[in-house]
Design a protein around this motif. Structure first.
Motif, PDB file in Angstrom:
ATOM      1  N   TYR A 183       0.889  -1.337  -0.140  1.00  0.00           N
ATOM      2  CA  TYR A 183       0.061   0.045  -0.116  1.00  0.00           C
ATOM      3  C   TYR A 183       0.781   1.276  -0.012  1.00  0.00           C
ATOM      4  O   TYR A 183       0.488   2.101  -0.903  1.00  0.00           O
ATOM      5  CB  TYR A 183      -0.948  -0.088   1.108  1.00  0.00           C
ATOM      6  CG  TYR A 183      -2.047   0.909   1.122  1.00  0.00           C
ATOM      7  CD1 TYR A 183      -1.870   2.269   1.353  1.00  0.00           C
ATOM      8  CD2 TYR A 183      -3.421   0.515   1.124  1.00  0.00           C
ATOM      9  CE1 TYR A 183      -2.860   3.093   1.454  1.00  0.00           C
ATOM     10  CE2 TYR A 183      -4.466   1.339   1.174  1.00  0.00           C
ATOM     11  CZ  TYR A 183      -4.367   2.570   1.517  1.00  0.00           C
ATOM     12  OH  TYR A 183      -5.285   3.620   1.272  1.00  0.00           O
ATOM     13  N   ALA A 184       1.825   1.373   0.888  1.00  0.00           N
ATOM     14  CA  ALA A 184       2.840   2.393   0.967  1.00  0.00           C
ATOM     15  C   ALA A 184       3.630   2.563  -0.105  1.00  0.00           C
ATOM     16  O   ALA A 184       3.696   3.822  -0.715  1.00  0.00           O
ATOM     17  CB  ALA A 184       3.613   2.319   2.318  1.00  0.00           C
ATOM     18  N   LYS A 185       4.172   1.524  -0.789  1.00  0.00           N
ATOM     19  CA  LYS A 185       5.071   1.356  -2.060  1.00  0.00           C
ATOM     20  C   LYS A 185       4.198   1.970  -3.307  1.00  0.00           C
ATOM     21  O   LYS A 185       4.849   3.006  -3.969  1.00  0.00           O
ATOM     22  CB  LYS A 185       5.429   0.087  -2.274  1.00  0.00           C
ATOM     23  CG  LYS A 185       6.299   0.032  -3.537  1.00  0.00           C
ATOM     24  CD  LYS A 185       6.597  -1.390  -3.778  1.00  0.00           C
ATOM     25  CE  LYS A 185       7.657  -1.454  -4.971  1.00  0.00           C
ATOM     26  NZ  LYS A 185       7.930  -2.905  -5.403  1.00  0.00           N
ATOM     27  N   VAL A 186       2.971   1.716  -3.567  1.00  0.00           N
ATOM     28  CA  VAL A 186       2.444   2.197  -4.549  1.00  0.00           C
ATOM     29  C   VAL A 186       1.524   3.607  -4.368  1.00  0.00           C
ATOM     30  O   VAL A 186       1.772   4.425  -5.391  1.00  0.00           O
ATOM     31  CB  VAL A 186       0.992   1.175  -5.105  1.00  0.00           C
ATOM     32  CG1 VAL A 186       0.318   1.699  -6.361  1.00  0.00           C
ATOM     33  CG2 VAL A 186       1.526  -0.537  -5.256  1.00  0.00           C
ATOM     34  N   ALA A 187       1.517   3.845  -3.072  1.00  0.00           N
ATOM     35  CA  ALA A 187       1.025   5.343  -2.764  1.00  0.00           C
ATOM     36  C   ALA A 187       2.152   6.197  -3.103  1.00  0.00           C
ATOM     37  O   ALA A 187       2.171   7.179  -3.366  1.00  0.00           O
ATOM     38  CB  ALA A 187       0.537   5.156  -1.171  1.00  0.00           C
ATOM     39  N   GLU A 188       3.439   5.873  -2.684  1.00  0.00           N
ATOM     40  CA  GLU A 188       4.863   6.480  -3.137  1.00  0.00           C
ATOM     41  C   GLU A 188       4.620   6.592  -4.555  1.00  0.00           C
ATOM     42  O   GLU A 188       5.333   7.818  -4.927  1.00  0.00           O
ATOM     43  CB  GLU A 188       5.877   5.792  -2.289  1.00  0.00           C
ATOM     44  CG  GLU A 188       5.939   6.057  -0.732  1.00  0.00           C
ATOM     45  CD  GLU A 188       6.932   4.976  -0.297  1.00  0.00           C
ATOM     46  OE1 GLU A 188       7.203   5.161   0.825  1.00  0.00           O
ATOM     47  OE2 GLU A 188       7.429   4.179  -0.722  1.00  0.00           O
ATOM     48  N   LYS A 189       4.660   5.748  -5.255  1.00  0.00           N
ATOM     49  CA  LYS A 189       4.750   5.825  -6.769  1.00  0.00           C
ATOM     50  C   LYS A 189       3.676   6.695  -7.205  1.00  0.00           C
ATOM     51  O   LYS A 189       4.142   7.711  -8.076  1.00  0.00           O
ATOM     52  CB  LYS A 189       4.567   4.605  -7.193  1.00  0.00           C
ATOM     53  CG  LYS A 189       5.901   3.550  -7.395  1.00  0.00           C
ATOM     54  CD  LYS A 189       5.672   2.444  -8.078  1.00  0.00           C
ATOM     55  CE  LYS A 189       7.110   1.660  -8.022  1.00  0.00           C
ATOM     56  NZ  LYS A 189       6.818   0.426  -9.246  1.00  0.00           N
ATOM     57  N   ILE A 190       2.538   6.620  -6.806  1.00  0.00           N
ATOM     58  CA  ILE A 190       1.519   7.726  -7.359  1.00  0.00           C
ATOM     59  C   ILE A 190       1.940   9.077  -6.831  1.00  0.00           C
ATOM     60  O   ILE A 190       1.800  10.076  -7.635  1.00  0.00           O
ATOM     61  CB  ILE A 190      -0.015   7.315  -6.921  1.00  0.00           C
ATOM     62  CG1 ILE A 190      -0.301   5.920  -7.363  1.00  0.00           C
ATOM     63  CG2 ILE A 190      -1.148   8.324  -7.277  1.00  0.00           C
ATOM     64  CD1 ILE A 190      -0.594   6.016  -8.849  1.00  0.00           C
TER      65      ILE A 190
END
Length: 424
Positions: free
Chosen positions: A86-93
Motif C-alpha cells: 500500500y505504501a509502496k504504490v502510494a509513494e509511486k502515485i
C-alpha cells in the motif's frame, strides 16, 4: 446447442436483465489486444474492458506480480492488518501525480468508490455540503455518483431520488453550441440560484470526458475553474479514471493542461484489469477526515496493488505514453483522411490514444446515432470490438491496449475504415 447458446440461456435464467451486455458471445481466453470465444472466433479488442487494459490482457509482468502476491496472502483488510505494498504504490502515485507540494494517496476498489471518497474528503476539509458536476459527465453507478453523472439513460432511469446539494453546470462543447463563456455563465448562475459559492465543497470535472464522448475540456475553462475554486475556497477535483495511466499520451491527462487540481480520482488502467482505485491529492486536504473515516473491506486489495506496482513499471519501461501518441496519431490520420469523403464524420478528437469519432447526419449537425450503432455492429461482425458513447449515442471511442502489436493495429484500422464506409 453450442457452448455460447448454453451459457446465454443460463445467464438469462440466473442474472437480472438490468445487467446489460453488448456482445452475443462469450470470451474464453485473451492475450494483449486479442481475445477468442469458446468456438475459437478471434476478436481485436478496441474496448479494453472500457479503458481498463492499457497494458493489455494478461501482460506477463502484471500477471507475474499478482501470481507472486498470491503466494504470500490475498487479503487482510488494510484497515485491520496493513501491508507494505500500500505504501509502496502510494509513494509511486504521489511522486508522479501532477499536483505540487506534499501529497497523499488512498486506495479503494472501484472508480465510483474513488469519486465518493473524493467528495467525502472535500466535504470534510471544507465543512460544506454542495458539489458541482457537469452535463455529460460520468462518475459512476452508486447513488451519489449517479447524482454526479450528467446523463440519464441508462444510468439513472428509475433509480432516484438522488442526494441533494448536487448541481450540474453546462459543459463547454463548441461542436454542440456551448461556448466557454456559456459554461462559465452557467456556473455563476448556479451560485445565484441553486448553491451559494460559500456552500460548495467541490467542483468535479473530467479532463477528457469518457462516457460523455471523449470531449476534451478546454484548458482555458480549467484555468477559470482553478481561479473560481481558489477565490471561493472550493476543492477542485479532476476525474482521471478513464483518461489516466498513459491513455492520453501522458501518465495523466492533467499534464497537458497546465492546471493543478486539489484532488484526482484514479482507477481503470491503474491495475491492468484487477479491481483497484484511489484518490490522490494535497496533504492538507487528504488528511482532513478523522482517523477511521476512510477505508473499506476490500480497499487497497493486495492483488490490485501488486498489479498496479507492475503496471506503473510497464508504462515507464515500455514507454507507453509515447506509444499512445504514436498510435493515436496513426488512428487520427486514418480517420481524418476518411473525413474528406464521408461527411457524416463531424469531428475526430482526443489526446494520445483517447480518440473518438463523432458522427452526424450528412449536411447537418444532427447526431447520427443510427450510423454509429451500424459502424459498431459491422466492425464486430468482422472481428473488431469498439465502443460507442456520447450524450447522443453518436460517438465511436477507441480504447485499444497501448501494447497492441503494429500488425494487429493496422488490421483493426482496416476493419474500422471498412465499417464506416459501409455504414453510410
Amino acid at each position: 446447442m453450442n457452448q455460447t447458446s448454453n451459457v446465454r440461456q443460463r445467464q438469462l435464467a440466473a442474472a437480472p436483465r438490468g445487467v446489460g451486455f453488448m456482445c452475443d458471445f462469450y470470451i474464453d481466453h485473451a492475450k494483449n489486444a486479442e481475445f477468442w470465444t469458446p468456438e475459437g472466433k478471434r476478436y481485436i479488442d478496441f474496448a479494453g474492458g472500457i479503458g481498463v487494459l492499457n497494458t493489455g490482457h494478461l501482460h506477463p509482468k502484471v500477471q507475474q506480480a499478482v501470481a507472486d502476491q498470491l503466494q504470500k496472502f490475498s487479503h487482510t483488510c488494510f484497515n485491520t492488518v496493513p501491508y507494505e505494498l500500500y505504501a509502496k504504490v502510494a509513494e509511486k502515485i504521489n511522486a508522479r501525480a501532477p499536483i505540487s507540494g506534499d501529497k497523499r494517496t488512498m486506495f479503494v476498489t472501484s472508480g465510483a468508490e474513488a469519486v465518493e471518497n473524493a467528495i467525502k474528503i472535500a466535504r470534510a476539509y471544507t465543512k460544506r455540503r454542495g458539489v458541482i458536476a457537469f452535463n455529460g459527465a460520468f462518475h459512476g453507478r452508486t447513488n451519489l455518483t449517479m447524482a454526479l453523472t450528467g446523463k440519464i439513460a441508462p444510468y439513472k432511469v428509475d433509480f432516484g431520488p438522488f442526494p441533494a446539494d448536487i448541481v450540474h453546470a453546462p459543459y463547454p462543447n463548441a461542436l454542440h453550441g456551448v461556448s466557454i463563456e456559456d459554461a462559465l455563465h452557467g456556473l455563476h448562475n448556479i451560485f445565484k440560484c441553486h448553491l451559494a459559492a460559500s456552500d460548495v465543497a467541490a467542483i468535479i470535472i473530467e479532463v477528457v470526458q469518457g462516457e460523455g464522448g471523449f470531449n476534451v475540456t478546454p484548458n482555458e475553462f480549467l484555468r477559470a475553474l482553478r481561479q473560481l475554486a481558489d477565490e471561493h475556497g472550493i476543492v477542485l477535483i479532476f476525474d482521471e479514471i478513464q483518461s489516466g495511466f498513459a491513455r492520453s499520451g501522458k501518465l495523466f491527462a492533467t499534464e497537458w493542461t497546465g492546471v493543478e487540481p486539489d484532488l484526482m480520482t484514479i482507477a481503470k488502467s491503474l491495475a491492468g484489469g484487477f479491481p483497484l482505485s484511489g484518490v490522490v491529492g494535497k496533504e492538507v486536504i487528504m488528511n482532513a477526515p478523522v482517523v477511521g473515516g476512510l477505508g473499506g473491506t476490500y480497499a487497497g486489495s493486495p492483488l490490485g496493488l501488486a498489479a498496479a506496482d507492475a503496471v506503473i513499471d510497464v508504462i515507464e519501461t515500455e514507454k507507453l505514453c509515447e506509444r499512445a501518441t504514436v498510435l493515436g496519431n496513426r488512428l487520427k490520420e486514418r480517420v481524418n483522411s476518411l473525413k474528406q469523403t464521408i461527411p457524416e464524420i463531424a469531428e475526430v478528437r482526443g489526446p494520445g490514444s483517447m480518440v473518438a469519432l463523432e458522427l452526424v447526419k450528412a449536411g447537418t449537425s444532427e447526431p447520427n446515432a443510427e450510423m454509429t450503432k451500424k459502424v459498431q455492429q459491422l466492425a464486430l461482425e468482422n472481428g473488431l470490438m469498439i465502443l460507442t458513447c456520447g450524450q447522443y449515442y453518436n460517438v465511436i471511442r477507441c480504447l485499444y491496449p497501448l501494447t497492441i502489436e503494429d500488425n494487429v493495429f493496422d488490421e483493426a484500422l482496416n476493419i474500422l475504415e471498412a465499417a464506416v464506409r459501409q455504414a453510410q
